[in-house]
Design a protein around this motif. Structure first.
Motif, PDB file in Angstrom:
ATOM      1  N   GLU A 315      22.248 -38.942 -14.200  1.00  0.00           N
ATOM      2  CA  GLU A 315      21.132 -39.887 -14.208  1.00  0.00           C
ATOM      3  C   GLU A 315      21.361 -40.950 -15.282  1.00  0.00           C
ATOM      4  N   HIS A 316      21.861 -40.520 -16.449  1.00  0.00           N
ATOM      5  CA  HIS A 316      22.180 -41.481 -17.515  1.00  0.00           C
ATOM      6  C   HIS A 316      23.299 -42.421 -17.089  1.00  0.00           C
ATOM      7  N   LEU A 317      24.245 -41.910 -16.317  1.00  0.00           N
ATOM      8  CA  LEU A 317      25.397 -42.708 -15.897  1.00  0.00           C
ATOM      9  C   LEU A 317      25.105 -43.559 -14.654  1.00  0.00           C
ATOM     10  N   GLY A 318      23.878 -43.443 -14.121  1.00  0.00           N
ATOM     11  CA  GLY A 318      23.505 -44.241 -12.970  1.00  0.00           C
ATOM     12  C   GLY A 318      24.184 -43.809 -11.675  1.00  0.00           C
ATOM     13  N   MET A 319      24.312 -42.490 -11.464  1.00  0.00           N
ATOM     14  CA  MET A 319      24.947 -41.970 -10.251  1.00  0.00           C
ATOM     15  C   MET A 319      24.027 -40.935  -9.598  1.00  0.00           C
ATOM     16  N   PRO A 320      22.933 -41.397  -8.970  1.00  0.00           N
ATOM     17  CA  PRO A 320      21.959 -40.462  -8.376  1.00  0.00           C
ATOM     18  C   PRO A 320      22.525 -39.649  -7.221  1.00  0.00           C
ATOM     19  N   VAL A 321      23.523 -40.199  -6.491  1.00  0.00           N
ATOM     20  CA  VAL A 321      24.082 -39.479  -5.346  1.00  0.00           C
ATOM     21  C   VAL A 321      24.722 -38.173  -5.801  1.00  0.00           C
ATOM     22  N   ILE A 322      25.558 -38.258  -6.859  1.00  0.00           N
ATOM     23  CA  ILE A 322      26.214 -37.047  -7.368  1.00  0.00           C
ATOM     24  C   ILE A 322      25.179 -36.111  -7.989  1.00  0.00           C
ATOM     25  N   LYS A 323      24.125 -36.693  -8.551  1.00  0.00           N
ATOM     26  CA  LYS A 323      23.047 -35.861  -9.105  1.00  0.00           C
ATOM     27  C   LYS A 323      22.457 -34.963  -8.025  1.00  0.00           C
ATOM     28  N   TYR A 324      22.187 -35.514  -6.852  1.00  0.00           N
ATOM     29  CA  TYR A 324      21.633 -34.708  -5.763  1.00  0.00           C
ATOM     30  C   TYR A 324      22.691 -33.768  -5.176  1.00  0.00           C
ATOM     31  N   MET A 325      23.952 -34.173  -5.240  1.00  0.00           N
ATOM     32  CA  MET A 325      25.019 -33.266  -4.797  1.00  0.00           C
ATOM     33  C   MET A 325      25.066 -32.026  -5.671  1.00  0.00           C
ATOM     34  N   VAL A 326      24.864 -32.226  -6.975  1.00  0.00           N
ATOM     35  CA  VAL A 326      24.855 -31.087  -7.896  1.00  0.00           C
ATOM     36  C   VAL A 326      23.700 -30.143  -7.566  1.00  0.00           C
ATOM     37  N   THR A 327      22.544 -30.714  -7.223  1.00  0.00           N
ATOM     38  CA  THR A 327      21.400 -29.886  -6.836  1.00  0.00           C
ATOM     39  C   THR A 327      21.720 -29.063  -5.595  1.00  0.00           C
TER      40      THR A 327
END
Length: 594
Positions: A315-327
């Protein structure tokens, strides 16, 4: 019951007849391969902790050196892993540490281990099911939590806030999948394990792209005021932090022992199970080290989030797609862990029931699915009820102790078998032993015996017993030394010094004794040193657990002992074999007398 009879009852060992091992007599279907078992072990080991544990340990325990903590934890885990691998080659039967200890130590200890594993895996399954519904509920906006707290709150201190119906249905769904057939459940587990590893691979690849080597060497002057960042650098909390972090990371490797419960469903188990245990530990180590490396390289260790480190970093790095992939990866991981936790329970119950130590209906294998159907559904029902009424923190506190005890017992069993006198008819003809020096000859093997005999076997078992008791005392003193001050510390320090000396001397003496010459597919290297070290480490981790965990453990054991006394001891198959053998012997004696 006389003292002698009681001793023989508690210490009677499992024996296998030719009929037990005859091809075509198996109740299970042998379909599992190295890949299937490795997927099972990796799935059970790499739970949601792979996305959380590194951030938690890095933030305030080890810093960037969390990478070394995982390496140390992997080495420690491998000590128990190789002991499991050797036993799996010796006893390719369903039941894990239960059957191993039954063959080696005796029936009562085996029952306690089996019962303890049943409790531990059931609680572990409940905790994973709870974590899974919590995760999904949070993604959807907590609909279950809000509804159940409003309409069905539970105002009881030792229970959860509300009945978690979702986790109950999740666990029962997994139980139905496992009851459906081992081939189908293994395939499903492999699919979700691959998806989890693909997610981890994406995380590591993207982490390398955003890696900044300076985050491993942040000077103390750049750490914000009021932040617990230690001394900065790669080892901000020193080597102590690495060791303490390793103790925490060790729990991330628990799960590989699930592989050892598949002895009767695996193709060529003597070779396949040891390989799968080693491969699963290797994969888990590489994943944990890779994840810990990129996490601490992407973002300063002191600013990590302890609950969702990767989500916050992306989220800090501005990559929401990978954030949801991690979820999504966390959900895949929880699913495979749920399968891995529930899978061993019915196999353990089946094995104990087949030996007559638990109720007979638990040993029923369905003719169509070739699975212990009743035991599987009962296991799911028990775990589902626990997950429904307890909260996650309470369940997590009750896990791990059973696994650590089983690790400990397996290590002790390996030592016992390595120094066992396998042929009572054999005498060591290569040496002339003076009866006056028999003590020194047997305990220090001054006569250089080539194979174990009755004297060296007896000496080894005394030494192993002393070592185990000493390790227990050493770990209690080491863990609690900071709780006492002043004059109380002196006897504790003296005890620690004395026990350390004993723990160093005994393996050296054991190393002088002859070991059994056996043709095994896999053998633990550097015996007795690796099993001895593993005994100390497992005791130390057990001593770190809270007293509440020990109280719950003791309560569960008391229930188990009650079941053994009223049912198991009377219906034991080995006990019946023993009675038949004694009747035959008495008949022969009477015939000779006549």
């Amino acid at each position: 019951m006389t003292g002698n009879t009681l001793y023989r009852t508690l210490c009677r060992k499992k024996t296998f007849t030719a009929e037990d091992t005859e091809p075509g007599k198996e109740k299970f279907r042998r379909v599992l391969t190295v890949f299937d078992l490795t997927s099972l072990g990796v799935g059970a080991t790499l739970g949601s902790g792979v996305y959380i544990l590194a951030g938690t340990v890095a933030k305030s325990i080890a810093g960037p050196a969390v990478v070394l903590s995982f390496v140390v934890a992997a080495i420690v885990s491998s000590f128990s892993g190789v002991c499991y691998a050797e036993f799996a080659g010796r006893v390719p039967k369903a039941g894990s540490a239960y059957i191993y200890s039954y063959v080696t130590v005796g029936e009562f200890i085996a029952f306690i281990i089996g019962w303890n594993l049943f409790i531990d895996h059931t609680i572990g399954t409940a905790s994973v099911g709870k974590a899974m519904t919590n995760c999904l509920d949070a993604i959807l906006g907590d609909p279950q939590k809000r509804y159940m707290k409003k309409h069905y709150p539970m105002h009881v201190d030792f229970l959860g806030e509300y009945p978690d119906i979702g986790s109950f249905f999740f666990i029962m769904l997994i139980a139905i999948v496992l009851a459906w057939g081992v081939r189908k459940s293994s395939t499903l587990n492999s699919v979700f394990t691959v998806l989890n590893l693909l997610t981890v691979g994406t995380v590591i690849t993207s982490g390398i792209y955003f890696a900044n080597l300076s985050n491993w060497f942040i000077p103390k002057s750049e750490i914000p005021v009021g932040v617990k960042g230690g001394e900065g650098g790669f080892l901000p909390f020193g080597w102590t932090g690495v060791v303490v972090g390793a103790a925490r990371c060790f729990y991330g490797f628990i799960g590989f022992e699930s592989i050892s419960t598949t002895g009767e469903e695996t193709k060529n188990p003597k070779k396949t199970i040891p390989l799968a245990i080693m491969f699963s530990l290797l994969v888990a180590t590489l994943v944990y080290v890779g994840v810990a490396s990129v996490l601490t390289l992407m973002w300063p260790y002191y600013d990590q989030d302890t609950e969702a480190p990767f989500s916050v970093v992306y989220e800090h790095l501005g990559m929401p797609v990978i954030k949801y992939m991690v979820t999504c990866g966390a959900i895949f991981a929880l699913f495979t862990t749920l399968l891995g936790c529930l899978f061993p329970i019915p196999r353990i119950l089946y094995s104990m029931a087949s030996d007559g130590l638990l109720f007979e209906f638990l040993s029923i294998v369905n003719e169509k699915t070739k699975t212990p159907l009743v035991a599987t559904l009962i296991s799911g029902l028990g775990a589902g009820i626990l997950s429904t009424v307890f909260n996650l923190e309470q369940l997590v506190e009750m896990t791990s102790i059973g696994t650590l005890i089983s690790y400990l017992i397996v290590c002790v069993c390996v030592l016992i078998l390595r120094y066992k006198n396998n042929d009572t008819e054999v005498r060591d003809n290569d040496t002339n032993i003076d009866s006056n020096n028999s003590f020194f000859n047997s305990w220090f093997d001054l006569a250089n015996a080539k194979i174990p005999n009755a004297d060296t076997q007896f000496a080894s078992r005394i030494l192993i017993s002393i070592y185990t008791i000493t390790a227990f005392v050493f770990c209690i003193c080491s863990v609690n030394i900071d709780c006492y001050g002043g004059a109380y510390q002196v006897p504790i320090v003296v005890t620690i010094v004395f026990t350390v000396a004993v723990l160093l001397i005994i393996p050296i003496v054991l190393n002088r004794l002859p070991q059994a010459i056996e043709n095994l597919m896999f053998k633990v290297p550097f015996v007795p040193f690796i099993p001895c070290l593993s005994i100390v480490l497992n005791f130390y981790l057990m001593m770190e657990l809270s007293y509440k965990t020990w109280i719950r453990f003791g309560s569960g054991i008391i229930i188990g002992i009650f079941i053994y006394v009223i049912y198991g001891a009377r219906n034991s198959i080995e006990g019946k074999k023993q009675s038949v053998s004694e009747d035959i012997k008495d008949g022969q004696i009477q015939k000779i007398a006549l």
